[in-house]
Design a protein around this motif. Sequence first.
Motif, PDB file in Angstrom:
ATOM      1  N   GLU A   1       0.820  -1.217   0.000  1.00  0.00           N
ATOM      2  CA  GLU A   1       0.000   0.000   0.000  1.00  0.00           C
ATOM      3  C   GLU A   1       0.853   1.265   0.000  1.00  0.00           C
ATOM      4  O   GLU A   1       0.362   2.354  -0.331  1.00  0.00           O
ATOM      5  CB  GLU A   1      -0.948   0.007   1.203  1.00  0.00           C
ATOM      6  CG  GLU A   1      -0.280   0.120   2.557  1.00  0.00           C
ATOM      7  CD  GLU A   1       0.142  -1.209   3.144  1.00  0.00           C
ATOM      8  OE1 GLU A   1       0.326  -1.273   4.375  1.00  0.00           O
ATOM      9  OE2 GLU A   1       0.279  -2.195   2.382  1.00  0.00           O
TER      10      GLU A   1
ATOM     11  N   ASP B   1       3.760   5.334  -7.079  1.00  0.00           N
ATOM     12  CA  ASP B   1       3.219   5.061  -8.411  1.00  0.00           C
ATOM     13  C   ASP B   1       4.339   4.648  -9.356  1.00  0.00           C
ATOM     14  O   ASP B   1       5.452   5.185  -9.301  1.00  0.00           O
ATOM     15  CB  ASP B   1       2.516   6.302  -8.956  1.00  0.00           C
ATOM     16  CG  ASP B   1       1.210   6.603  -8.223  1.00  0.00           C
ATOM     17  OD1 ASP B   1       0.859   5.817  -7.324  1.00  0.00           O
ATOM     18  OD2 ASP B   1       0.578   7.632  -8.536  1.00  0.00           O
TER      19      ASP B   1
ATOM     20  N   PRO C   1      -4.316  -7.753  -3.469  1.00  0.00           N
ATOM     21  CA  PRO C   1      -4.191  -6.342  -3.066  1.00  0.00           C
ATOM     22  C   PRO C   1      -5.317  -5.457  -3.584  1.00  0.00           C
ATOM     23  O   PRO C   1      -5.612  -4.421  -2.978  1.00  0.00           O
ATOM     24  CB  PRO C   1      -2.843  -5.926  -3.675  1.00  0.00           C
ATOM     25  CG  PRO C   1      -2.071  -7.201  -3.808  1.00  0.00           C
ATOM     26  CD  PRO C   1      -3.095  -8.245  -4.134  1.00  0.00           C
TER      27      PRO C   1
ATOM     28  N   LYS D   1      -5.987  -3.398  -0.221  1.00  0.00           N
ATOM     29  CA  LYS D   1      -4.810  -2.553  -0.074  1.00  0.00           C
ATOM     30  C   LYS D   1      -4.637  -1.555  -1.219  1.00  0.00           C
ATOM     31  O   LYS D   1      -4.081  -0.479  -1.030  1.00  0.00           O
ATOM     32  CB  LYS D   1      -3.533  -3.410   0.018  1.00  0.00           C
ATOM     33  CG  LYS D   1      -3.600  -4.572   0.999  1.00  0.00           C
ATOM     34  CD  LYS D   1      -3.967  -4.148   2.407  1.00  0.00           C
ATOM     35  CE  LYS D   1      -2.841  -3.421   3.105  1.00  0.00           C
ATOM     36  NZ  LYS D   1      -3.187  -3.115   4.518  1.00  0.00           N
ATOM     37  N   ARG D   2      -5.066  -1.928  -2.405  1.00  0.00           N
ATOM     38  CA  ARG D   2      -4.851  -1.088  -3.583  1.00  0.00           C
ATOM     39  C   ARG D   2      -6.126  -1.033  -4.412  1.00  0.00           C
ATOM     40  O   ARG D   2      -6.123  -1.246  -5.621  1.00  0.00           O
ATOM     41  CB  ARG D   2      -3.710  -1.642  -4.449  1.00  0.00           C
ATOM     42  CG  ARG D   2      -2.395  -1.918  -3.764  1.00  0.00           C
ATOM     43  CD  ARG D   2      -1.562  -0.712  -3.510  1.00  0.00           C
ATOM     44  NE  ARG D   2      -1.450   0.197  -4.631  1.00  0.00           N
ATOM     45  CZ  ARG D   2      -0.581   1.218  -4.660  1.00  0.00           C
ATOM     46  NH1 ARG D   2       0.236   1.424  -3.642  1.00  0.00           N
ATOM     47  NH2 ARG D   2      -0.521   2.033  -5.687  1.00  0.00           N
ATOM     48  N   GLU D   3      -7.258  -0.692  -3.755  1.00  0.00           N
ATOM     49  CA  GLU D   3      -8.554  -0.779  -4.426  1.00  0.00           C
ATOM     50  C   GLU D   3      -8.660   0.131  -5.655  1.00  0.00           C
ATOM     51  O   GLU D   3      -9.354  -0.182  -6.616  1.00  0.00           O
ATOM     52  CB  GLU D   3      -9.692  -0.425  -3.460  1.00  0.00           C
ATOM     53  CG  GLU D   3      -9.784  -1.334  -2.252  1.00  0.00           C
ATOM     54  CD  GLU D   3      -9.094  -0.736  -1.033  1.00  0.00           C
ATOM     55  OE1 GLU D   3      -7.984  -0.174  -1.208  1.00  0.00           O
ATOM     56  OE2 GLU D   3      -9.647  -0.817   0.064  1.00  0.00           O
TER      57      GLU D   3
ATOM     58  N   ASP E   1      -6.282   1.144  -7.811  1.00  0.00           N
ATOM     59  CA  ASP E   1      -5.111   1.126  -8.693  1.00  0.00           C
ATOM     60  C   ASP E   1      -5.465   1.259 -10.172  1.00  0.00           C
ATOM     61  O   ASP E   1      -4.730   1.884 -10.932  1.00  0.00           O
ATOM     62  CB  ASP E   1      -4.295  -0.152  -8.471  1.00  0.00           C
ATOM     63  CG  ASP E   1      -3.145   0.076  -7.508  1.00  0.00           C
ATOM     64  OD1 ASP E   1      -3.062   1.174  -6.938  1.00  0.00           O
ATOM     65  OD2 ASP E   1      -2.340  -0.842  -7.308  1.00  0.00           O
TER      66      ASP E   1
ATOM     67  N   SER F   1      -2.915   2.208 -14.584  1.00  0.00           N
ATOM     68  CA  SER F   1      -2.712   1.580 -13.284  1.00  0.00           C
ATOM     69  C   SER F   1      -1.586   2.295 -12.549  1.00  0.00           C
ATOM     70  O   SER F   1      -0.573   2.652 -13.157  1.00  0.00           O
ATOM     71  CB  SER F   1      -2.346   0.099 -13.449  1.00  0.00           C
ATOM     72  OG  SER F   1      -2.039  -0.475 -12.190  1.00  0.00           O
ATOM     73  N   LYS F   2      -1.776   2.500 -11.256  1.00  0.00           N
ATOM     74  CA  LYS F   2      -0.748   3.168 -10.462  1.00  0.00           C
ATOM     75  C   LYS F   2       0.488   2.291 -10.315  1.00  0.00           C
ATOM     76  O   LYS F   2       1.609   2.775 -10.266  1.00  0.00           O
ATOM     77  CB  LYS F   2      -1.310   3.524  -9.093  1.00  0.00           C
ATOM     78  CG  LYS F   2      -2.410   4.586  -9.154  1.00  0.00           C
ATOM     79  CD  LYS F   2      -2.935   4.915  -7.770  1.00  0.00           C
ATOM     80  CE  LYS F   2      -4.017   5.985  -7.858  1.00  0.00           C
ATOM     81  NZ  LYS F   2      -4.579   6.314  -6.533  1.00  0.00           N
ATOM     82  N   LEU F   3       0.259   0.969 -10.216  1.00  0.00           N
ATOM     83  CA  LEU F   3       1.367   0.025 -10.152  1.00  0.00           C
ATOM     84  C   LEU F   3       1.336  -0.856 -11.389  1.00  0.00           C
ATOM     85  O   LEU F   3       0.291  -1.050 -11.998  1.00  0.00           O
ATOM     86  CB  LEU F   3       1.276  -0.859  -8.901  1.00  0.00           C
ATOM     87  CG  LEU F   3       1.247  -0.177  -7.531  1.00  0.00           C
ATOM     88  CD1 LEU F   3       1.250  -1.238  -6.427  1.00  0.00           C
ATOM     89  CD2 LEU F   3       2.413   0.773  -7.357  1.00  0.00           C
TER      90      LEU F   3
END
Length: 882
Positions: free
Chosen positions: A340, A344, A362, A366-368, A370, A380-382
């Motif tokens: 989390e 980015d 996730p 944790k990464r809703e 993204d 996507s952030k990741l």
Amino acid sequence: MSEELIQKDMQGNGEIIGDLEYYSIGATTLGQLKSYNIIPKRDYGANSNKKPDAILVDRRDLNNIQVKLVAEYKKPEELSTEAKRKKAIAQCLNRYCLPLKSPIGVITDGTQHIWINPAAGDDNRIILREDGYPLGAKIKYSGDDEKQEFVKLVNRVIGDISSVNSKLQSEEYRDPSALASKVWQKIWLASGENPDACLATFVEIFVFKYLSDLGVLTKNSSAVPVSFDDVMKIDENEILKYYTLNIRDAIKKLFPFSKKDGTSVINGSVLNHELEEHNILFKDILREFHKFGSLKNIDPEFKSRLYEKFLKNSISQKNWGQFFTPRNIVKAMVEVSGIENLPDGSLVHDPACGVGGFLLEPLLNKREGDFSVSGKKISSKLKYSGYDRDKKTIILAKANMLIHVNELIGSNPTMTTQFSSLFNSTFSQIKDSNLGSLSLMEKDKYDLILTNPPFVVRGTADIKKTISKNAKLSSFFAVRAQGIEGLFLESIIRSTKKGGTIVTIVPDGIMNRSSDSKIRQFIMEQCFIEAIISLPENSFYTTPKKTYIMILRKKTDFKIDQSEAVFTYLVKDVGETLDVKRFPAENDLIEMVRLYKYFRSDKSAFVSSSDKCKVFGIEIFSPKEHWSIDRWWSIKEKQRIGVLSTQNETSVGNFIIDTKKSINRMKEIIKNLESQPVVPPVIKNSVEICLGDQKYFKLQLGSRVLKEDIYDNIGGVPLYSANVKEPFGYIDNVEDLEREEFSRESILWSIDSDFDSSVIESNIKFRHTDHCGRITVNVVDIDPYFISYSLLKLRETFDRGFRSSILNMSKISITVPVRLDRFGKPLVKHVKSKDTDRYEKYYVFDLKTQKATADYYTEFNDKKMQLKEEFNSILEKHLPYL
């Protein structure tokens, strides 16, 4: 007057978030906030000069202003110990939450986010998610979508918590679990296929129904109706054919195959449209989906547990479990990963992804946020990526991802091609080499690796041979670790960026094999060991192996030696029983995660509050010594926390009492035995028949079974070996078993051990190795149990020197009771041969006497076993260990 409010232009209102206003302040007192009519007008007493860092307020009615949330920002060192956290919670509670009557307080250092319930008692103060983990949601947001989600979360928390409850309640989602179970049974009974094929079929139909519910599937490129409702109108004798020829192609066009590996979100179905019964079954399955209703609003927990539910229904966990890590363990590993907090653009990877659990979990908690859609682009952030060598699991991983991002697809139903590109870029089959992802030789690439690499696979020798013949591979895998797990661990470390994090499952071999000291040395040279968590045996579905979760942080400078201590934890319970049933149970992983996060925030100040948790200095971690941390707890410590049983521990007084009770029970058993006749039934008339006589018996030797095909979990086909009383292990239901005859009882005899025999009931499939033989009785008037007991005399004939081979057994004669004719001679009957027109002579055996004799021996053996168990229960008792 507040200079801060003036500078931030917040005199009139704060930042608008839906119906609420957010004030990120820190230099404005409660008294000043009251004067600006931002908080309720009441007397705040000594707290009037206190300055909250942030508040969320409902000011729609200025005569009834309600503070919804108060946030306090702390430096990391102010939350580094449990005592400091309690102090910070008390300050937030007493200075702000209670005076402002705020239903939520949040204390954060930017990494930790502690949500508290002011109305609850101290033991119930922390707000938890539905799964029991702390809520831990950030209070920062960007963009309208995240603002809406934040307000939605706040309102949900306020609605769920109370003075007696701080755990979020399950939302009103559609839970297709019961539907999945029903459909599973129908597909399994009709096809008899392995569970992965049945699962793929269910997922495909699920995708079909879901896309129809979204209005994505209406007509195909030829204008043929392809929606769920349209297909339901087709006659049940033609429906599967209609689906196969029209709908499957339409789904494939919506979600194009990857050009790289040829996989998409659907796989081949186990149902055959040319079979009438499969058409009828398919219509029946669609009726179940129709009765269930819309699939638009799916329970998030179902997304995470879907494949697990199928696995638990499986009778072939060996096939399927190798691609699957239990969800409770996945959740815990994601929780400790710090995912989390990744910036980015970070790369998250699983080199042995199976069905994608580590990369998709996730997205639930944790990464809703993204993934988002802007115009016709999905961003996507990741960057998530997963590799696997197995094609079917990559297909299922992509379908799994579709289910996890279903809300986003629902909001953008015309972008299926773009979503397909996302799935294809996330999950890839590495098929060009028998090494799978090991062949890629990636270096310093990923910020976070979450994985459960394979422990042992077929062809390990071939993999090492391939490496040895390739100069680049040999140079990359320079450690020469033992086993496939060592190769994966070396590859994982090399492919992680400096400063990156690794959270991986490792088997006990890496931790304690002297031959793996080199991989332990490599770990210490390349990484800082953050934590080692011991998991109980049988945590995984397909292996009883002892395993560990290892958390590593790759060094930024390999010249620096580790000086910080290592967090360790002994997990007793993983949230479910460790048998084949996997019923819900206690979950130590939640406590482990909480304590690890405390440890990570300030390692030097951390003090464990649990007997299951210890911190060891790095000096104890020598590459030449074992790292099996569970051995660093004493016997008494293990007994106290329940990892080691104390059920056989006793005192002299209790031993005397228990012994007397056992003696009384043994007397009762003997008394029952006394009611049995002293001698067995008399066999008055009998004949000698040879085991090699194929009219009466069929003798078979078992076949060789490879060690890697055998597993210990009940659920597959039992495999018998030299010990014919208990299965040696379990194997998959292979094709040659379908040709075997199991309608009658089977008699097993041991070959390469002390001679013994047993009977397997009729209609039970099994397989036996070449260390035991099988006798099938070909006539109905010979009792298998009588034959089995008759064979026990061979204990005096055969041993390890003189083996009970097929040839030797075929020469053995058995005395069998026979009926007499009116002349007092053995009664015979003549039966026409199946292969010729000749009639063969068969004895007519006395089945009644055989059964009476077998029952007599069975009763005696049962009583003897009861006596043995009572006697052993006494001998197993011991005084407490010193």
